[in-house]
Design a protein around this motif. Structure first.
Motif, PDB file in Angstrom:
ATOM      1  N   MET A   1     -26.680 -13.907   5.844  1.00  0.00           N
ATOM      2  CA  MET A   1     -26.976 -15.089   5.030  1.00  0.00           C
ATOM      3  C   MET A   1     -26.082 -15.165   3.784  1.00  0.00           C
ATOM      4  O   MET A   1     -26.159 -16.093   3.002  1.00  0.00           O
ATOM      5  N   GLY A   2     -25.292 -14.128   3.555  1.00  0.00           N
ATOM      6  CA  GLY A   2     -24.314 -14.195   2.481  1.00  0.00           C
ATOM      7  C   GLY A   2     -24.874 -14.170   1.079  1.00  0.00           C
ATOM      8  O   GLY A   2     -24.468 -14.952   0.221  1.00  0.00           O
ATOM      9  N   LEU A   3     -25.812 -13.277   0.812  1.00  0.00           N
ATOM     10  CA  LEU A   3     -26.368 -13.185  -0.544  1.00  0.00           C
ATOM     11  C   LEU A   3     -25.856 -11.950  -1.286  1.00  0.00           C
ATOM     12  O   LEU A   3     -26.428 -11.576  -2.319  1.00  0.00           O
ATOM     13  N   GLU A   4     -24.785 -11.343  -0.787  1.00  0.00           N
ATOM     14  CA  GLU A   4     -24.194 -10.191  -1.449  1.00  0.00           C
ATOM     15  C   GLU A   4     -23.814 -10.575  -2.874  1.00  0.00           C
ATOM     16  O   GLU A   4     -23.376 -11.707  -3.121  1.00  0.00           O
ATOM     17  N   GLU A   5     -24.014  -9.660  -3.800  1.00  0.00           N
ATOM     18  CA  GLU A   5     -23.702  -9.867  -5.231  1.00  0.00           C
ATOM     19  C   GLU A   5     -24.695 -10.783  -5.932  1.00  0.00           C
ATOM     20  O   GLU A   5     -24.590 -11.004  -7.127  1.00  0.00           O
ATOM     21  N   ARG A   6     -25.656 -11.321  -5.210  1.00  0.00           N
ATOM     22  CA  ARG A   6     -26.661 -12.174  -5.847  1.00  0.00           C
ATOM     23  C   ARG A   6     -27.816 -11.325  -6.363  1.00  0.00           C
ATOM     24  O   ARG A   6     -28.214 -10.345  -5.721  1.00  0.00           O
ATOM     25  N   ALA A   7     -28.357 -11.721  -7.522  1.00  0.00           N
ATOM     26  CA  ALA A   7     -29.521 -11.031  -8.083  1.00  0.00           C
ATOM     27  C   ALA A   7     -30.726 -11.962  -8.010  1.00  0.00           C
ATOM     28  O   ALA A   7     -30.641 -13.128  -8.407  1.00  0.00           O
ATOM     29  N   ALA A   8     -31.827 -11.423  -7.498  1.00  0.00           N
ATOM     30  CA  ALA A   8     -33.018 -12.258  -7.280  1.00  0.00           C
ATOM     31  C   ALA A   8     -34.226 -11.687  -8.007  1.00  0.00           C
ATOM     32  O   ALA A   8     -34.357 -10.467  -8.156  1.00  0.00           O
ATOM     33  N   LEU A   9     -35.100 -12.578  -8.448  1.00  0.00           N
ATOM     34  CA  LEU A   9     -36.408 -12.182  -8.968  1.00  0.00           C
ATOM     35  C   LEU A   9     -37.459 -12.875  -8.107  1.00  0.00           C
ATOM     36  O   LEU A   9     -37.440 -14.101  -7.967  1.00  0.00           O
ATOM     37  N   VAL A  10     -38.333 -12.068  -7.508  1.00  0.00           N
ATOM     38  CA  VAL A  10     -39.415 -12.624  -6.698  1.00  0.00           C
ATOM     39  C   VAL A  10     -40.730 -12.300  -7.392  1.00  0.00           C
ATOM     40  O   VAL A  10     -41.064 -11.121  -7.577  1.00  0.00           O
TER      41      VAL A  10
END
Ligand code: NAP
Length: 247
Positions: A1-10
């Motif tokens: 899905m190509g979320l490398e380098e992305r930072a997420a808060l759930v």
């Protein structure tokens, strides 16, 4: 899905849909801040599971109904990862009752967590996203925000509010490449719905076209999609994930 380098808060990622979303985002390559309110042990298990799968995550305590907690959580993500790309506003509670038995406390608790919590986290996250000129926000609403849901006046009002907030903020933030979308799950098998009586569960089941309850992972996949490059031109939308409950 190509979320490398992305930072997420759930938010509310210790259990249920939030947990599944945190795991799925991590599998897609994102680093994930796993928020919980009280259940630290469960949040740590999610972090461990992500680490075992080769991903990166940390647990962050915070009550989304408190603006200072929401701001601190966002600061912790920025401190750790230097950016915040994906915000999944998932934390939520239910305090069901028919109107005449619906206490003011239950009204306030549900509105404070399910609606004000989304405002609190979005307000804190918007600044770094605006600076980055990139953001993907996914709000977890409910079909109860789209259709009548007797016994859930507080919950359905909060979720309808989340859907309206989603549309409005999609317009406000769109010029800076920030998308704001919602998912509206139907009946998903989690702790929240396990509290319902056998009769209530049976009544829901009869209304679901696919004749089964949903799994948290089935909502999580849609959350990942809305955070992914494939959904880059989708904003202000509410995707219903309910097996046909609301049709
Ligand atoms: P759940 O299994 O009961 O989990 C709720 C999560 O929210 C937990 O991680 C909990 O943390 C966290 N939480 C609760 N209050 C919080 C607060 N004030 N601050 C931060 N975190 C808080 O619920 P779920 O079924 O997965 O539901 C997740 C979301 O989906 C909710 O917004 C819910 O309204 C929505 N939804 C669920 C269904 C369904 O059928 N299950 C359907 C439609 C929509 P702790 O573990 O620390 O308590």
């Amino acid at each position: 899905m190509g979320l490398e380098e992305r930072a997420a808060l759930v938010t509310g990622a210790s259990r249920g849909i939030g947990r599944a979303a945190a795991l799925a985002l991590a599998r897609a390559g994102a680093k994930v801040a796993v928020n919980y309110s009280t259940n630290e042990e469960a949040a740590r298990r999610v972090v461990d599971e992500i680490a075992q799968g080769g991903g990166e995550a940390f647990a962050v305590q915070g009550d989304v109904s408190r603006s200072e907690d929401s701001a601190r959580m966002v600061s912790e993500v920025l401190g750790r990862y230097g950016r915040l790309d994906i915000l999944v506003n998932n934390a939520g509670i239910a305090r069901d009752n028919l109107l005449l038995r619906l206490s003011e406390d239950s009204w306030d608790a549900v509105l404070d967590t399910n609606l004000k919590g989304v405002y609190n986290c979005l307000r804190a996250a918007a600044r770094p996203m605006l600076k980055q000129r990139f953001g993907r926000v996914v709000n977890v609403a409910s079909v109860a925000g789209l259709m009548a849901s007797p016994g859930q006046a507080n919950y359905s009002a909060a979720k309808a509010g989340v859907i309206a907030l989603t549309r409005t903020l999609a317009r406000e933030l769109g010029s800076r490449n920030i998308t704001v979308n919602a998912v509206a799950p139907g009946f998903i098998d989690t702790d929240m719905t396990r509290e319902l009586s056998a009769e209530a569960r049976e009544a829901y089941l009869k209304r679901i076209a696919l004749e089964r309850f949903g799994r948290p992972e089935e909502v999580a996949e849609v959350i990942v999609f809305l955070a992914s490059p494939a959904a880059g031109y989708i904003t202000g939308q509410t995707v219903v994930v309910d097996g046909g409950l609301s049709i």
